[in-house]
Design an enzyme around this catalytic site. Sequence first.
Site, PDB file in Angstrom:
ATOM      1  N   HIS A 264      14.375 -19.206  69.973  1.00 45.65           N
ATOM      2  CA  HIS A 264      14.491 -18.242  70.049  1.00 45.65           C
ATOM      3  C   HIS A 264      15.618 -17.273  68.934  1.00 45.65           C
ATOM      4  O   HIS A 264      16.755 -17.624  68.883  1.00 45.65           O
ATOM      5  CB  HIS A 264      15.226 -17.784  71.744  1.00 45.65           C
ATOM      6  N   ASP A 318      10.485 -18.289  78.854  1.00 46.66           N
ATOM      7  CA  ASP A 318       8.975 -19.122  78.728  1.00 46.66           C
ATOM      8  C   ASP A 318       8.560 -20.931  79.614  1.00 46.66           C
ATOM      9  O   ASP A 318       7.618 -20.940  79.643  1.00 46.66           O
ATOM     10  CB  ASP A 318       7.724 -18.787  77.922  1.00 46.66           C
TER      11      ASP A 318
HETATM   12  N1  ACO Z   1       9.729 -26.596  68.202  1.00 47.69           N
HETATM   13  C1  ACO Z   1      10.551 -27.023  67.319  1.00 47.69           C
HETATM   14  N2  ACO Z   1      10.960 -25.893  66.304  1.00 47.69           N
HETATM   15  C2  ACO Z   1      11.490 -25.046  66.387  1.00 47.69           C
HETATM   16  C3  ACO Z   1      11.148 -24.266  67.601  1.00 47.69           C
HETATM   17  C4  ACO Z   1      10.857 -24.892  68.831  1.00 47.69           C
HETATM   18  N3  ACO Z   1       9.847 -24.314  70.123  1.00 47.69           N
HETATM   19  N4  ACO Z   1      11.410 -23.279  67.046  1.00 47.69           N
HETATM   20  C5  ACO Z   1      11.975 -22.707  65.886  1.00 47.69           C
HETATM   21  N5  ACO Z   1      12.145 -24.080  65.507  1.00 47.69           N
HETATM   22  C6  ACO Z   1      12.471 -24.415  64.489  1.00 47.69           C
HETATM   23  C7  ACO Z   1      11.906 -23.528  63.178  1.00 47.69           C
HETATM   24  O1  ACO Z   1      10.969 -24.829  62.720  1.00 47.69           O
HETATM   25  C8  ACO Z   1      12.682 -23.104  62.105  1.00 47.69           C
HETATM   26  O2  ACO Z   1      12.934 -24.565  61.327  1.00 47.69           O
HETATM   27  P1  ACO Z   1      13.767 -24.897  60.023  1.00 47.69           P
HETATM   28  O3  ACO Z   1      14.972 -23.465  59.905  1.00 47.69           O
HETATM   29  O4  ACO Z   1      13.991 -26.375  59.959  1.00 47.69           O
HETATM   30  O5  ACO Z   1      12.191 -24.390  58.918  1.00 47.69           O
HETATM   31  C9  ACO Z   1      14.075 -23.075  63.212  1.00 47.69           C
HETATM   32  O6  ACO Z   1      13.981 -23.320  63.954  1.00 47.69           O
HETATM   33  C10 ACO Z   1      14.109 -21.798  63.067  1.00 47.69           C
HETATM   34  O7  ACO Z   1      12.310 -21.286  63.651  1.00 47.69           O
HETATM   35  P2  ACO Z   1      11.616 -19.964  63.415  1.00 47.69           P
HETATM   36  O8  ACO Z   1      10.491 -20.219  63.673  1.00 47.69           O
HETATM   37  O9  ACO Z   1      12.343 -18.985  61.906  1.00 47.69           O
HETATM   38  O10 ACO Z   1      12.235 -18.705  64.071  1.00 47.69           O
HETATM   39  P3  ACO Z   1      11.921 -17.623  64.964  1.00 47.69           P
HETATM   40  O11 ACO Z   1      13.497 -16.815  65.377  1.00 47.69           O
HETATM   41  O12 ACO Z   1      11.415 -17.057  63.424  1.00 47.69           O
HETATM   42  O13 ACO Z   1      11.398 -17.204  65.878  1.00 47.69           O
HETATM   43  C11 ACO Z   1      10.254 -18.115  67.867  1.00 47.69           C
HETATM   44  C12 ACO Z   1      11.837 -17.314  67.416  1.00 47.69           C
HETATM   45  C13 ACO Z   1       9.083 -17.543  67.755  1.00 47.69           C
HETATM   46  C14 ACO Z   1      10.800 -17.913  69.619  1.00 47.69           C
HETATM   47  C15 ACO Z   1      10.651 -19.669  67.548  1.00 47.69           C
HETATM   48  O14 ACO Z   1      11.454 -20.436  68.376  1.00 47.69           O
HETATM   49  C16 ACO Z   1       9.147 -20.129  68.439  1.00 47.69           C
HETATM   50  O15 ACO Z   1       7.882 -20.168  67.511  1.00 47.69           O
HETATM   51  N6  ACO Z   1       9.644 -20.508  69.747  1.00 47.69           N
HETATM   52  C17 ACO Z   1       7.678 -21.115  70.295  1.00 47.69           C
HETATM   53  C18 ACO Z   1       7.236 -20.513  71.093  1.00 47.69           C
HETATM   54  C19 ACO Z   1       8.037 -19.821  71.784  1.00 47.69           C
HETATM   55  O16 ACO Z   1       8.604 -20.314  72.885  1.00 47.69           O
HETATM   56  N7  ACO Z   1       7.651 -18.489  71.664  1.00 47.69           N
HETATM   57  C20 ACO Z   1       8.369 -17.492  73.478  1.00 47.69           C
HETATM   58  C21 ACO Z   1       9.534 -16.760  72.619  1.00 47.69           C
HETATM   59  S1  ACO Z   1      10.683 -16.212  74.149  1.00 47.69           S
HETATM   60  C22 ACO Z   1       9.895 -14.738  74.815  1.00 47.69           C
HETATM   61  O17 ACO Z   1       9.108 -13.924  73.256  1.00 47.69           O
HETATM   62  C23 ACO Z   1       9.435 -14.056  75.707  1.00 47.69           C
END
Ligand code: ACO
Length: 382
Positions: A264, A318
């Site tokens: 998140h 989620d």
């Molecule tokens: N699994 C593995 N690694 C992850 C995950 C994940 N679910 N989420 C983030 N990371 C890692 C990224 O690879 C990144 O790593 P790095 O720094 O080595 O490059 C770091 O954590 C930051 O990730 P970002 O994608 O840049 O974080 P951002 O804040 O932009 O995205 C998000 C947040 C979209 C929720 C992301 O965590 C994700 O894609 N999660 C999976 C989808 C999900 O569950 N979405 C629901 C969110 S809750 C909601 O909207 C109701």
Amino acid sequence: MSTEPEFRPGLEDIPAAKSAVSFLDGKKARLEYRGIPVEVLAKESCFEEVAWLLIKGDLPSQKQLAEFDHDLRQRRAIHYRLKDLIKCMPADGHPMDALHASVAALGMFYPCKTVADPVKNWDASMRLIAALPTLVTAFARTRRGDEILDPRSDLDHAANFYYMLTGKEPTPATRKVLDACLILHAEHTMNASTFTARVTGSTLASPYQTIASAIGSLSGPLHGGANEEALTQFEEIGGPEKVKSWLDGKRAADPKYKVMGLGHRVYKVKDARATVLQEIAEHAFSESCRPRAYETAIELENYAAGIYGPKGIYPNVDFYSGVVYQSLGIPTDVFTPIFAIARVAGWLAHWTEQLVGNRIFRPEQISIGKTDIAYVPLENRP
Ligand code: ACO
């Protein structure tokens, strides 16, 4: 010398509004609606009361809640021509696409030439909250060849939704679980779909267009669509004993592999809503009848904590919601529409707030394209 503004992808940490609707502390897993902790509301309140609280700003009196509840029940039914439209939608289309189109179509029956009248805006807000369950269930039923059921005014919001979806009244326990899920999903500060609602609202578009935009934003797998993806992922893994090899395999193939339901932008600890949803799941399943998907989710949470925990990546809302919805017999692709049925309250609260002293959103871009290029007539191009 011109200084270029700093570019922050995803607008990370950039405030897009001043808001009093909710408060989130991502380090302490603290989420409050108008100052009241969400886990307290999930236990003590009902969705109707929470919707009022979010939009109006304070808890309703007994009389206000009774009248609001009554007014919502009066606005649940949809025009027969809207039902006909929903019947014509492709049965294999996604329910979020159906909902997006249905909400825009609903607005055609209640044109809003301006959004300057707070009384009319409140009326539209009530209609949207009341009618979303009718629109979702109309498509969910008609696509499988079942008759669309009219809403029942003797049932509350959560119970009526369940009835319109399944044709059965929920047990008190099922009603309570659904109601708690609606409360937990009703609001969450400046997330992508809420920002979308505020951007569309800032153009003085109608509330129906505003909510339709937000539904489109919610549908994506990085946002609300993750609940569906998370359950599909647990089923793909196939059982708790396969979690380690599954995740190791995914990470070997793609070190940046995203586990659905984890991570998140704001939370650096486990999402408070995921904790409540897990408590609901624990309550629903005894040790002996835990579904495989739930066992798999627990194991994945534990194994993933060792890998991603140091980065602050833990279950979000989620991760466990799909397991709970599945236990109620709800089809997987209706999970995100349920999210919309709940979140419409938060979107409308933000829309109402946005309209006070509104200014249209018009951010800047950092231009990186060519400039001052001569136009070459088509016949002179190779
Ligand atoms: N699994 C593995 N690694 C992850 C995950 C994940 N679910 N989420 C983030 N990371 C890692 C990224 O690879 C990144 O790593 P790095 O720094 O080595 O490059 C770091 O954590 C930051 O990730 P970002 O994608 O840049 O974080 P951002 O804040 O932009 O995205 C998000 C947040 C979209 C929720 C992301 O965590 C994700 O894609 N999660 C999976 C989808 C999900 O569950 N979405 C629901 C969110 S809750 C909601 O909207 C109701």
